[in-house]
Design a protein around this motif. Structure first.
Motif, mmCIF file in Angstrom:
data_model
loop_
_atom_site.group_PDB
_atom_site.id
_atom_site.type_symbol
_atom_site.label_atom_id
_atom_site.label_comp_id
_atom_site.label_asym_id
_atom_site.label_seq_id
_atom_site.Cartn_x
_atom_site.Cartn_y
_atom_site.Cartn_z
ATOM 1 N N THR A 1 22.517 42.619 45.425
ATOM 2 C CA THR A 1 21.538 42.363 44.356
ATOM 3 C C THR A 1 20.210 41.855 44.910
ATOM 4 N N SER A 2 20.222 41.414 46.180
ATOM 5 C CA SER A 2 18.984 40.933 46.786
ATOM 6 C C SER A 2 19.069 41.090 48.294
ATOM 7 N N VAL B 1 16.475 40.051 51.558
ATOM 8 C CA VAL B 1 15.240 39.496 52.100
ATOM 9 C C VAL B 1 15.412 39.347 53.598
ATOM 10 N N MET C 1 9.813 41.322 44.633
ATOM 11 C CA MET C 1 10.148 39.922 44.760
ATOM 12 C C MET C 1 10.257 39.323 43.356
ATOM 13 N N ASN C 2 11.403 38.666 43.088
ATOM 14 C CA ASN C 2 11.642 38.062 41.765
ATOM 15 C C ASN C 2 11.457 39.083 40.649
ATOM 16 N N ASN C 3 12.028 40.250 40.892
ATOM 17 C CA ASN C 3 12.022 41.345 39.926
ATOM 18 C C ASN C 3 10.631 41.915 39.660
ATOM 19 N N LEU D 1 17.940 45.702 42.062
ATOM 20 C CA LEU D 1 17.727 44.651 43.049
ATOM 21 C C LEU D 1 16.703 43.642 42.536
ATOM 22 N N ARG D 2 17.033 42.377 42.680
ATOM 23 C CA ARG D 2 16.066 41.340 42.311
ATOM 24 C C ARG D 2 14.987 41.229 43.381
ATOM 25 N N ASN D 3 15.404 41.302 44.642
ATOM 26 C CA ASN D 3 14.478 41.197 45.767
ATOM 27 C C ASN D 3 14.748 42.330 46.754
ATOM 28 N N THR E 1 22.265 38.809 48.887
ATOM 29 C CA THR E 1 23.009 38.280 47.753
ATOM 30 C C THR E 1 23.906 39.407 47.248
#
Length: 975
Positions: A662-663, A665, A704-706, A755-757, A893
């Protein structure tokens, strides 16, 4: 082991199999000559000869010509003649034709790659029939266990003739002797001019161009005639007791005749051997006395500014030990009864010797070492003889003091008494096109018979000539050469006992297998660790190609499986040769060069591995690479490289455990250790400074942050991340790294919407981005050339700032404070920036700063980013004892697949690698990663083809394992 190419040095292709001709065709293979012989530009058959052969046998004959950029006739001419130009001869060739002996690995490649027992004829000057030890391995290659090989030596091709005594004899039918003599005479004259200058005497022949500079025989002869006219018109000058130039030519064959013909074009005055002493007596005469001295029996007057020459027959210096005169028949029957008096009767009167007489150990030497010593002693160190051109190249032979071979690059060495000595074994190559045309016309009938024996009616004489020229016939050494067999057996025994000896081919392993040939392009900051990895493999032969040969040579360090090559990648012909000679190409060149290299790799069916991002230009080559079964593997360094490999290892487990990402980075960076960071930018360079400056101006795209974020390159530094908290003791900031969005597909992360990030970034110490942004605003990172070339770094700075502010006049030192205020504004930033500019010696000199001692580079175009990178590479380099650090951090994540509100899981992967006194962390993480990935390709463990990165298990798994074995470990934490 060093090789130069251009003047430079090229490899052979050991494995490439070109498209095979139909088997109902007889195939002739025309070799390129050994690339170690950089001046060997001759060919055994001209394009016209190839065209004629093909026209005689339409549908029956195919001709393969190995591509060669240095050959005197271009590949295009052979293609137009109907031949197929190939990177290397296929294993279907029936007759292999060349001038000199081929590299041993080429022989092994063709023999081992062909059907067992395939009959093949090799035609060359093999330099084996006299028992030459250095070519014993070559002779051995044609004998069992090899089957079906026939060796025909050009030197042994002889036809019926009439000897000088009127009796039946045999004469060589294909030789370069006349051209060797002609070029040798030119070299001798040029060398004589230099040798006399060393004596303080300037002669017009000093300005005679060397033969190769003329380009053709006709041009060279024109130069000789012009030089001769100048000599005859020159007034008598002070010859410091040396007297007139007197050149002696030994021998009476083609070599000697070639030399004589050139001296005729110089319009020398010919004398007889018994007149030489009279010429010597003229050396101390005043000009007014010249009229008093006459050559015996002739009306010509001696002129000490003239050039004289003498043909020296054997009878003039070989006499019986009992005092009897020379008798040719008896001499050749009983040479031990004779001796040479050359050093007493001839040598004292000569300025230059051109030696065209071959020698064997049964005969007396023309001049022995002892006789040369006596000559020097008798002259008190002021002997007339100043130059010796040994065209025969008999090392320590008839002229025993000739104890070295020389090259066209370094044509002479200093011998006894300070005389200059030349012994070049490829003299005809200086007039390559003329010499090749002559040789081709002579060898053609015998090539025709080798291809099609027994055809075209009664050609018994030609067949007989071929039979007599054979050393090995269908795998068996002929009886007349049987005495060579014990030499082969002794060499084989020695090789077996000693493993891979110096006499063996270094590209072969003890078990006879071919070494994997790796070409490493580039020798800069990260090359060392890559070389260490390759050199540690005994089954690898590494060639380092660079435009900085001394730098490339520094990596050899006595390792026998590493060599250095001088290469200018802008030379397409040279680039093609080195690529075709490899199995895998590894490029450390700047990324813009990779498409050029890749195209050659595709053309020659070679794999390519790089550490650079896969650019659109590279990606466009994907289909072409797949069609040629070629892998173009990029992104095998640190970032990109280890970052992707570490990510793929985690994602492989994620997939197996049925989870989803889901993320994602990721941060990566190369930095100085904190103790070494107290400098402007808090940064030092362990890799390309320009690449660092360019990367800080790339467009960025991430989520980044959706939220999808796009940043223009000009805004990247100003929109940096001021704090990146990964390790508590490191004060880090970060920059977005290019386009992160494609990594959703590359890594198999799923749709970007899920994906959130999705972010990849570059790490720096805090303060880097703000200061570099100031430098960007000053125009120091611009790629647009300045209007004028700065003379100093201060001027460079003023020119860059003036252009940024669009000043209509030159900026002066007094304008700087106001200009900086206009550009960067805040006084706090201005103070820090001013201090950095002074430290870098960019501000105009005042009491608190001094001009930089670093020279402005001589660039073709004054591009600010290039100039600034050069300055930073010096000012921000690592000092002895300082070390760098490479850091990497991934954060994933994870969520259970198919669940909306399942428990989230965090996975991190981190790497901290420190440099040491032997290598930087950057060079280790980039160089070794690249090398380990390339070895997997060379070992056949990577089956993927086309353009790609290290995203498949066959690449990342083994490469990461190899890195861990050398201490580069990416640690994972699952929670």
């Amino acid at each position: 082991m060093i090789r130069s190419i251009r003047t430079r040095i090229a490899l052979r292709n050991p494995f490439f199999m070109s498209t095979m001709p139909k088997r109902d065709l007889t195939t002739l293979g025309l070799r390129r000559e050994d690339p170690k012989r950089i001046w060997e530009r001759r060919t055994a058959l001209t394009p016209d000869a190839v065209k004629g052969l093909l026209s005689e046998r339409p549908g029956e004959l195919a001709v393969e010509v190995e591509s060669c950029a240095r050959r005197c006739f271009s590949d295009t001419l052979y293609t137009e003649a109907g031949a197929k130009v190939v990177p290397a001869l296929s294993n279907e060739v029936d007759v292999v034709l060349g001038i000199k002996e081929p590299p041993l690995e080429d022989v092994h490649r063709l023999i081992s790659g062909s059907p067992e027992g395939k009959e093949r004829k090799w035609m060359m000057f093999s330099h084996t029939h006299k028992g030459q030890e250095y070519n014993t391995p070559l002779l051995s290659a044609f004998l069992p266990p090899a089957k079906g090989q026939t060796l025909i030596d050009h030197e042994l091709l002889t036809a019926p003739s009439t000897g000088k005594d009127g009796k039946p004899s045999r004469a060589r039918v294909a030789a370069f002797g006349w051209y060797a003599g002609a070029v040798g005479a030119g070299e001798a004259l040029s060398m004589t001019g230099v040798a006399l200058l060393k004596r303080g005497i300037a002669s017009p022949i000093l300005h005679l161009p060397r033969p190769y500079a003329s380009g053709s025989l006709a041009e060279f002869k024109a130069s000789l005639k012009k030089c001769g006219e100048i000599v005859r018109q020159s007034p008598v000058s002070n010859t410091k007791g040396q007297g007139p130039i007197v050149i002696g030519i030994t021998g009476a064959g083609n070599v000697s005749n070639g030399a004589k013909d050139m001296l005729d074009d110089l319009n020398v005055e010919w004398v007889k051997t018994d007149e030489l002493a009279i010429l010597k007596n003229a050396r101390d005469c005043k000009p007014s006395e010249q009229l008093c001295i006459r050559v015996l029996g002739r009306a010509a007057l001696i002129d000490i500014s003239q050039v004289y020459a003498c043909m020296i027959p054997t009878a003039s210096y070989i006499v019986g030990k009992d005092g009897s005169s020379f008798a040719r028949t008896e001499y050749y029957r009983s040479p031990e009864k004779y001796k040479s008096v050359f050093s007493d009767k001839i040598a004292p009167y000569l300025t230059t010797i051109i030696n065209g007489v071959g020698w064997s150990s049964k005969f007396p030497r023309t001049i022995s070492n002892d006789e040369m010593s006596a000559l020097l002693d008798s002259s008190g160190g002021r002997q007339k003889l100043v130059a010796v051109q040994d065209i025969t190249c008999d090392k320590e032979g008839g002229l025993e003091f000739v104890n070295q071979f020389t090259t066209i690059d370094e044509p002479y060495f200093q011998g006894p008494g300070g005389m200059l000595i030349s012994s070049i074994d490829i003299l005809p190559s200086e007039l390559a096109a003329d010499a090749s045309g002559h040789f081709s016309s002579k060898i053609l009938p015998y090539v025709r018979r080798a291809l099609f024996p027994g055809s075209e009616g009664n050609k018994a004489a030609e067949d007989d000539t071929l039979e007599m020229a054979k050393i090995v016939d269908n795998g068996k050494i002929l009886e007349t050469h049987g005495w060579l067999l014990p030499k082969v057996e002794a060499w084989r025994s020695s090789s077996t006992q000693n493993g891979i000896s110096a006499k063996q081919d270094e590209s072969k392993l003890a078990n006879g297998q071919q070494k994997k040939r790796i070409l490493l392009m580039g020798s800069g900051l990260v090359a060392g660790p890559a070389v260490d990895v390759f050199a540690a493999r005994p089954d690898v032969h590494l060639a380092i190609a660079s435009n900085n040969l001394s730098e490339a040579k520094s990596h050899i360090r006595s390792r026998t499986n590493v060599e250095a090559i001088s290469l200018d990648v802008s030379d397409e012909g040279a680039l093609a040769e080195v690529v075709s000679a490899s199995d895998v190409v590894v490029s450390l060149l700047p990324a813009p060069f990779h498409p050029q290299v890749a195209k050659h790799c595709i053309s020659h069916s070679k794999h390519l591995v790089t550490a650079s991002y896969v650019s659109p230009e590279m990606k466009a080559l994907d289909q072409a690479a797949k069609e040629k079964d070629v892998l173009l593997l990029g992104e095998c360094g640190l970032d990109p490289g280890i970052d992707s490999m570490a990510a793929m290892r985690i994602l492989d487990r994620v997939k197996r455990e049925g989870k989803k990402v889901t993320s994602f980075v990721s941060w990566c960076g190369g930095l100085p250790e904190p103790s070494a960071s107290n400098v402007p930018l808090r940064y030092k360079f362990s890799w390309s400074p320009k690449a660092v400056l360019t990367a800080a101006q790339n467009d960025a795209h991430y989520k980044m942050n959706n939220e999808i974020v796009k940043i223009k390159g000009q805004d990247l530094l100003s929109k940096h991340f001021p704090q990146v908290k990964l390790w508590p003791d490191l004060q880090l900031e970060g920059l977005a790294n290019r386009d992160s969005m494609p990594y959703a597909e590359k890594y198999g992360l799923g749709e970007v919407d899920g994906l959130r990030n999705l972010f990849r970034g570059t790490l720096r110490y805090r303060g880097f981005s703000k200061l570099l942004e100031s430098f960007r605003q000053f125009g120091l990172l611009s790629s647009e050339p300045l209007k004028s070339v700065p003379a100093t770094w201060e001027e460079f700075f003023l020119l860059s700032v003036a252009r940024q502010l669009d000043y209509k006049k030159s900026l002066t030192a007094g304008d700087v404070p106001g200009a900086l205020g206009d550009l960067i504004g805040d006084i706090t930033d201005q103070t820090e920036t001013m201090d950095a500019l002074k430290w870098l010696s960019l501000l105009p000199s005042d009491a608190s700063s001094s001009p930089s001692s670093i020279p402005i580079p001589d660039l073709r175009s004054p591009v600010p980013v290039d100039l600034f990178a050069h300055l930073l590479s010096h000012k921000l380099s690592y000092a002895p004892g300082e070390r760098d650090t490479c850091i990497l951090h991934h954060a994933f994540t994870l969520a259970p697949a198919g669940e909306q509100n399942g428990k989230l899981e965090t996975v991190t992967a981190s790497l901290i690698c420190y440099g040491d006194e032997n290598a930087s962390a950057m060079s280790v993480t980039v160089g070794k990663t690249l090398a380990f990935a390339a070895l997997r390709v060379a070992d056949g463990l990577v089956k993927q083809r086309g353009v790609t990165g290290p995203y498949e298990r066959e690449v990342w798994e083994g490469t990461l394992q190899s890195l861990e074995e050398v201490g580069v470990v990416v640690k994972e934490e699952w929670s």
